[in-house]
Design a protein around this motif. Sequence first.
Motif, short mmCIF file in Angstrom:
data_model
loop_
_atom_site.label_atom_id
_atom_site.label_comp_id
_atom_site.label_asym_id
_atom_site.label_seq_id
_atom_site.Cartn_x
_atom_site.Cartn_y
_atom_site.Cartn_z
N LEU A 224 0.85 -1.18 0.00
CA LEU A 224 0.00 0.00 0.00
C LEU A 224 0.89 1.24 0.00
O LEU A 224 1.78 1.36 0.85
CB LEU A 224 -0.90 0.03 1.23
N VAL A 257 -4.42 4.51 3.82
CA VAL A 257 -3.68 3.24 3.82
C VAL A 257 -3.33 2.82 5.25
O VAL A 257 -3.27 1.62 5.54
CB VAL A 257 -2.43 3.28 2.92
N VAL A 275 3.62 -1.10 3.80
CA VAL A 275 3.01 0.22 3.69
C VAL A 275 4.12 1.24 3.47
O VAL A 275 5.05 1.33 4.29
CB VAL A 275 2.20 0.59 4.94
N ILE A 332 -1.22 -1.10 -4.37
CA ILE A 332 -2.34 -0.15 -4.38
C ILE A 332 -1.82 1.21 -3.96
O ILE A 332 -1.16 1.35 -2.93
CB ILE A 332 -3.45 -0.59 -3.42
#
Length: 459
Positions: A224, A257, A275, A332
């Motif tokens: 993310l 996120v 992340v 993403i």
Amino acid sequence: MTARFADPDPAAIPIRIVAADDLDRWLAGQDEPVRDWVAANGFTAKAGEILCLPAPDMSVARVLFGWGGPKDHARGRFLFAKAAAALSPGTYALTGDLSADQREEAALGWLLAGYRFTRYAGKPQEAPRLVAPEGVDAARLEAIAAGETLTRDLINIPANDMGPAELEEIARGLADEHGGVIEVTQSEALATGFPLIHTVGRASTRAPRLIDLRWGQEGPTLTLVGKGVCFDTGGLNLKPSASMGLMKKDMGGAATVLGLAAMIMTTGAKLRLRVLIPAVENAVSGDAFRPGDILTARNGTTVEINNTDAEGRLVLADALALAAEDPADLTICMATLTGAARVAVGPDLAPFYTDDDAMALALMQAGRRVRDPLWRMPLHRPYETMIEPGIADLDNAPKGGFAGSITAALFLDRFSGPGRFVHFDIFGWNPTAAPARPVGGVGMGARAILDALPRLLPT
């Protein structure tokens, strides 16, 4: 404080859901005093209508909640949250003929309706509590509500208290809580390894950084990437005051996120999560980057700067380049990136870009199921010529203003590397109060992604 469901309680006050077209049938099965009370109060079961039925001692014995009709639910979400906002403190239980998805939406809406941002004014108030409806995964819904609360809080906190260092502190707290590990790159290492992040953030007195959080030991890989521009003045292409007023929310991608990561970790999803958050403040000083500068990204791509207010795609480019060096099964990107997206779809829809038709379908279906509306936008390849200025590999702000959200997505796609990739151009702000969504910061797309992950990642 995140709302939780009440423990099962036989004394919980039942809330009966009654659809408008089912009211007469329901009334036929009630005794005369109930029918008279309903008639005397003019209850017609229109959407969101509430009627308390008294006990002999005039306490509340039951609550009727109007469900309206299908058109009402097509035009709005989280209708049942109106009950949470209107009823007195106490313990309640949901009854009525609802599908599994409707029960889940009603329960989550109740939890989200309890959100209050009281860091600077006011104080938490006692709220009505709901027993988790039969058949819903209460722990999962509580985890989702907690993740959404985190996202809302991070966006709502003003930039003086939510800069790059504070964003790092939140990420570290999540890593510590869930057994993750975190690495933060700053100073000379940032200037060398992530030149676009460093360049965008160097004019601020608040040091830029790249936050890298990892969690999970087994399963497919998910990365993310969230835009963490904690405040955006526009840089030397200074925003007018009307456009700068909400720029505390320009880290809404990072907030989203982090909220999604909290949901994933709390629910114990079997995956390996990463992340990445480029955390900066786009400020103005003698060290600010300039229109006309040509910068070199982490992966060697050169970028001509035609607008310093198109800085989000710059910091995301370096973060995506890092992600591409260790490709995940799915990457993403979440960002409050362009005003063009708001013009196209307004504040309530989360537009996304991908070339992967199966992934797009899974996301759209999940968004409809969990009432987290998404809209697929075209990653139109012929527009790539618009981001190729000739003097450098890429242009960060093509002239003309056409297709601004699409060209931004195409820009980021150049850095995404191999593997499945989807980019969300979200707003992160609710401008008008609605059930379960007060004015202010709001999560967009996270619940849909969480629901779709089993279909997006390899087993």
